[in-house]
Structure formats: structure tokens, C-alpha cells
Design a protein around this motif. Structure first.
Motif, PDB file in Angstrom:
ATOM      1  N   ASP A 145       0.828  -1.211   0.000  1.00 31.39           N
ATOM      2  CA  ASP A 145       0.000   0.000   0.000  1.00 31.39           C
ATOM      3  C   ASP A 145       0.861   1.260   0.000  1.00 31.39           C
ATOM      4  OD1 ASP A 145      -2.253  -1.627   0.084  1.00 31.39           O
ATOM      5  OD2 ASP A 145      -2.585  -1.343   2.247  1.00 31.39           O
ATOM      6  N   VAL A 146       1.916   1.274   0.816  1.00 29.81           N
ATOM      7  CA  VAL A 146       2.810   2.437   0.872  1.00 29.81           C
ATOM      8  C   VAL A 146       3.480   2.654  -0.480  1.00 29.81           C
ATOM      9  CG1 VAL A 146       4.984   3.316   1.863  1.00 29.81           C
ATOM     10  CG2 VAL A 146       3.214   2.350   3.360  1.00 29.81           C
ATOM     11  N   LEU A 147       4.006   1.575  -1.065  1.00 31.60           N
ATOM     12  CA  LEU A 147       4.680   1.716  -2.363  1.00 31.60           C
ATOM     13  C   LEU A 147       3.710   2.164  -3.451  1.00 31.60           C
ATOM     14  CD1 LEU A 147       7.046  -1.367  -2.204  1.00 31.60           C
ATOM     15  CD2 LEU A 147       7.670   1.051  -1.965  1.00 31.60           C
ATOM     16  N   ASP A 148       2.481   1.647  -3.432  1.00 33.99           N
ATOM     17  CA  ASP A 148       1.465   2.089  -4.399  1.00 33.99           C
ATOM     18  C   ASP A 148       1.148   3.573  -4.208  1.00 33.99           C
ATOM     19  OD1 ASP A 148       1.300  -0.428  -5.530  1.00 33.99           O
ATOM     20  OD2 ASP A 148      -0.604  -0.962  -4.549  1.00 33.99           O
ATOM     21  N   ARG A 149       1.040   4.007  -2.952  1.00 35.60           N
ATOM     22  CA  ARG A 149       0.749   5.415  -2.668  1.00 35.60           C
ATOM     23  C   ARG A 149       1.882   6.319  -3.151  1.00 35.60           C
ATOM     24  NH1 ARG A 149       1.091   6.010   2.890  1.00 35.60           N
ATOM     25  NH2 ARG A 149       3.082   7.043   2.586  1.00 35.60           N
ATOM     26  N   VAL A 150       3.122   5.919  -2.865  1.00 32.81           N
ATOM     27  CA  VAL A 150       4.283   6.708  -3.287  1.00 32.81           C
ATOM     28  C   VAL A 150       4.314   6.819  -4.819  1.00 32.81           C
ATOM     29  CG1 VAL A 150       6.814   6.710  -3.408  1.00 32.81           C
ATOM     30  CG2 VAL A 150       5.662   6.286  -1.229  1.00 32.81           C
ATOM     31  N   ALA A 151       4.066   5.698  -5.506  1.00 33.53           N
ATOM     32  CA  ALA A 151       4.061   5.717  -6.974  1.00 33.53           C
ATOM     33  C   ALA A 151       2.958   6.626  -7.501  1.00 33.53           C
ATOM     34  CB  ALA A 151       3.896   4.299  -7.517  1.00 33.53           C
ATOM     35  N   ALA A 152       1.786   6.575  -6.890  1.00 34.04           N
ATOM     36  CA  ALA A 152       0.678   7.431  -7.326  1.00 34.04           C
ATOM     37  C   ALA A 152       1.004   8.905  -7.089  1.00 34.04           C
ATOM     38  CB  ALA A 152      -0.606   7.039  -6.590  1.00 34.04           C
ATOM     39  N   GLU A 153       1.608   9.204  -5.933  1.00 33.98           N
ATOM     40  CA  GLU A 153       1.989  10.588  -5.640  1.00 33.98           C
ATOM     41  C   GLU A 153       3.034  11.089  -6.629  1.00 33.98           C
ATOM     42  OE1 GLU A 153       3.217  10.326  -1.563  1.00 33.98           O
ATOM     43  OE2 GLU A 153       1.145  10.306  -0.812  1.00 33.98           O
ATOM     44  N   GLU A 154       4.011  10.241  -6.962  1.00 30.60           N
ATOM     45  CA  GLU A 154       5.038  10.637  -7.930  1.00 30.60           C
ATOM     46  C   GLU A 154       4.439  10.837  -9.313  1.00 30.60           C
ATOM     47  OE1 GLU A 154       8.143   7.712  -7.644  1.00 30.60           O
ATOM     48  OE2 GLU A 154       8.881   8.522  -5.759  1.00 30.60           O
ATOM     49  N   ALA A 155       3.498   9.958  -9.696  1.00 27.45           N
ATOM     50  CA  ALA A 155       2.846  10.107 -10.997  1.00 27.45           C
ATOM     51  C   ALA A 155       2.031  11.396 -11.028  1.00 27.45           C
ATOM     52  CB  ALA A 155       1.953   8.905 -11.280  1.00 27.45           C
ATOM     53  N   GLN A 156       1.339  11.706  -9.936  1.00 27.55           N
ATOM     54  CA  GLN A 156       0.549  12.924  -9.856  1.00 27.55           C
ATOM     55  C   GLN A 156       1.449  14.153  -9.953  1.00 27.55           C
ATOM     56  OE1 GLN A 156      -2.742  13.399  -9.785  1.00 27.55           O
ATOM     57  NE2 GLN A 156      -2.520  15.596  -9.666  1.00 27.55           N
ATOM     58  N   ALA A 157       2.558  14.137  -9.211  1.00 32.76           N
ATOM     59  CA  ALA A 157       3.505  15.263  -9.231  1.00 32.76           C
ATOM     60  C   ALA A 157       4.106  15.436 -10.620  1.00 32.76           C
ATOM     61  CB  ALA A 157       4.608  15.059  -8.192  1.00 32.76           C
ATOM     62  N   SER A 158       4.416  14.313 -11.264  1.00 30.13           N
ATOM     63  CA  SER A 158       4.997  14.357 -12.604  1.00 30.13           C
ATOM     64  C   SER A 158       4.007  14.913 -13.613  1.00 30.13           C
ATOM     65  CB  SER A 158       5.444  12.953 -13.023  1.00 30.13           C
ATOM     66  OG  SER A 158       5.941  12.953 -14.330  1.00 30.13           O
ATOM     67  N   SER A 159       2.757  14.489 -13.538  1.00 35.30           N
ATOM     68  CA  SER A 159       1.762  14.995 -14.485  1.00 35.30           C
ATOM     69  C   SER A 159       1.428  16.454 -14.218  1.00 35.30           C
ATOM     70  CB  SER A 159       0.499  14.132 -14.468  1.00 35.30           C
ATOM     71  OG  SER A 159      -0.200  14.292 -13.262  1.00 35.30           O
ATOM     72  N   SER A 160       1.467  16.866 -12.940  1.00 35.99           N
ATOM     73  CA  SER A 160       1.220  18.275 -12.603  1.00 35.99           C
ATOM     74  C   SER A 160       2.348  19.145 -13.116  1.00 35.99           C
ATOM     75  CB  SER A 160       1.093  18.448 -11.086  1.00 35.99           C
ATOM     76  OG  SER A 160      -0.042  17.777 -10.622  1.00 35.99           O
ATOM     77  N   ALA A 161       3.572  18.673 -12.953  1.00 35.95           N
ATOM     78  CA  ALA A 161       4.736  19.424 -13.424  1.00 35.95           C
ATOM     79  C   ALA A 161       4.746  19.498 -14.947  1.00 35.95           C
ATOM     80  CB  ALA A 161       6.024  18.800 -12.913  1.00 35.95           C
ATOM     81  N   GLY A 162       4.384  18.411 -15.587  1.00 33.72           N
ATOM     82  CA  GLY A 162       4.357  18.387 -17.058  1.00 33.72           C
ATOM     83  C   GLY A 162       3.271  19.254 -17.620  1.00 33.72           C
ATOM     84  N   GLY A 163       2.153  19.350 -16.903  1.00 27.46           N
ATOM     85  CA  GLY A 163       1.030  20.131 -17.386  1.00 27.46           C
ATOM     86  C   GLY A 163       1.237  21.629 -17.237  1.00 27.46           C
ATOM     87  N   SER A 164       2.111  22.034 -16.296  1.00 31.13           N
ATOM     88  CA  SER A 164       2.295  23.465 -16.049  1.00 31.13           C
ATOM     89  C   SER A 164       3.398  24.072 -16.911  1.00 31.13           C
ATOM     90  CB  SER A 164       2.600  23.708 -14.569  1.00 31.13           C
ATOM     91  OG  SER A 164       3.825  23.096 -14.212  1.00 31.13           O
ATOM     92  N   VAL A 165       4.125  23.231 -17.634  1.00 30.24           N
ATOM     93  CA  VAL A 165       5.184  23.746 -18.500  1.00 30.24           C
ATOM     94  C   VAL A 165       4.547  24.305 -19.742  1.00 30.24           C
ATOM     95  CG1 VAL A 165       7.233  23.132 -19.833  1.00 30.24           C
ATOM     96  CG2 VAL A 165       6.846  22.080 -17.600  1.00 30.24           C
ATOM     97  N   GLY A 166       4.953  25.459 -20.185  1.00 24.16           N
ATOM     98  CA  GLY A 166       4.315  25.908 -21.402  1.00 24.16           C
ATOM     99  C   GLY A 166       4.741  27.199 -21.803  1.00 24.16           C
TER     100      GLY A 166
END
Length: 166
Positions: A145-166
């Protein structure tokens, strides 16, 4: 020129312990299948036995649950169909697709395997005590559960960072 020192755990890494336990369990399951007369069972078949329940399943879903590629799962499924452990049936929800199901022989083999797993659970509870074994199972589940949560948080952070570049 000196080499930098690598930071290493003070004891055997958890990943090594979990991998060794997984390998030992999977090897034991195949050994037990052979002892029960199911000599056609191979180590690679464990990915299907672990992800196909009593009803039909889609290969892509099984691959995702097993953590392997669809191509790898397809190869294992084809091997198991040839050994009369599985059968491919038309998907009732999608005429173009197929679903995987145990053959009659496959149900017998899987049933023997699941029965043996239940016996192993009993053995471990007896060996370590019910409470200690329950704690071990709980900790492993929470670790996932912890590893799944960490992966989801990293994916969320990555998509947020990618979406704000422009």
C-alpha cells in the motif's frame, strides 16, 4: 583516484528477503504440483494461477495484476492452452476478444494448488504463531500500500509538473 563509498543497508535488504521468499514459495508450489502428478506445471504458470480466479478473465487484466507484459502473459496462456490447463473462449461482452478460463483439467490442477496454499498458510501460522504470522501478512500488505501510494503521488507530481510547462 578513490572510488566513492556506496551507502548500503546495515542488514540484508528487504527486497532481497521478499524476492527469496517469493522464489522459495513459487518453487515449492511447482514441486508440490509435480508431486501430485501435475508434471506439466512450470514456474511461469504461476503468473496465471495467481491472477485467474474461477471465472473467465482477460489476458490484459491478468498481465497487469501479475506485473508482466501482455505479450508475456499471452505466451504463458498459449503454453497452458496447449497443455490443456486453460481454454480460450469468446468474450461475451466483446465478440472480437477472447477470455481465458480453466479447462476441466486446469481446475483440478488449480484446485490442488490452492488447497496446498491453504495448507502452507496453516503451517506458517503454526510455525510462527497465529498472531506473529498475521502481523507478517499485515506488514507485507501495508508495504505494498505504501509503495502504491508513493508511486501514485510521484505520478501525480509528474503529471502536474508536465502540465504546467508551457
Amino acid at each position: 583516484m578513490s572510488r566513492p563509498q556506496l551507502r548500503r543497508p546495515a542488514h540484508k535488504p528487504l527486497i532481497a528477503l521478499v524476492e527469496r521468499a517469493n522464489r522459495a514459495l513459487q518453487t515449492d508450489l511447482v514441486r508440490q504440483a509435480h508431486a501430485r502428478g501435475h508434471t506439466e506445471v512450470k514456474m511461469t504458470h504461476n503468473s496465471v494461477f495467481a491472477t485467474l480466479h474461477t471465472g473467465p478473465g482477460r489476458a490484459a487484466d491478468m498481465a497487469a495484476r501479475a506485473g508482466i507484459t501482455r505479450q508475456s502473459m499471452g505466451e504463458v496462456i498459449r503454453d497452458m492452452v496447449a497443455l490443456d490447463l486453460l481454454e480460450m473462449l469468446p468474450d461475451p461482452n466483446d465478440g472480437r476478444a477472447k477470455v481465458v478460463s480453466y479447462s476441466e483439467h486446469g481446475m483440478e490442477v488449480a484446485g490442488d494448488g490452492f488447497s496446498y496454499l491453504a495448507d502452507l498458510e496453516d503451517l506458517f501460522a503454526e510455525e510462527f504463531g497465529e498472531e506473529e504470522y498475521a502481523i507478517a501478512r499485515d506488514v507485507l500488505g501495508r508495504l505494498v500500500d505504501v509503495l502504491d501510494r508513493v508511486a501514485a503521488e510521484e505520478a501525480q507530481a509528474s503529471s502536474s509538473a508536465g502540465g504546467s510547462v508551457g
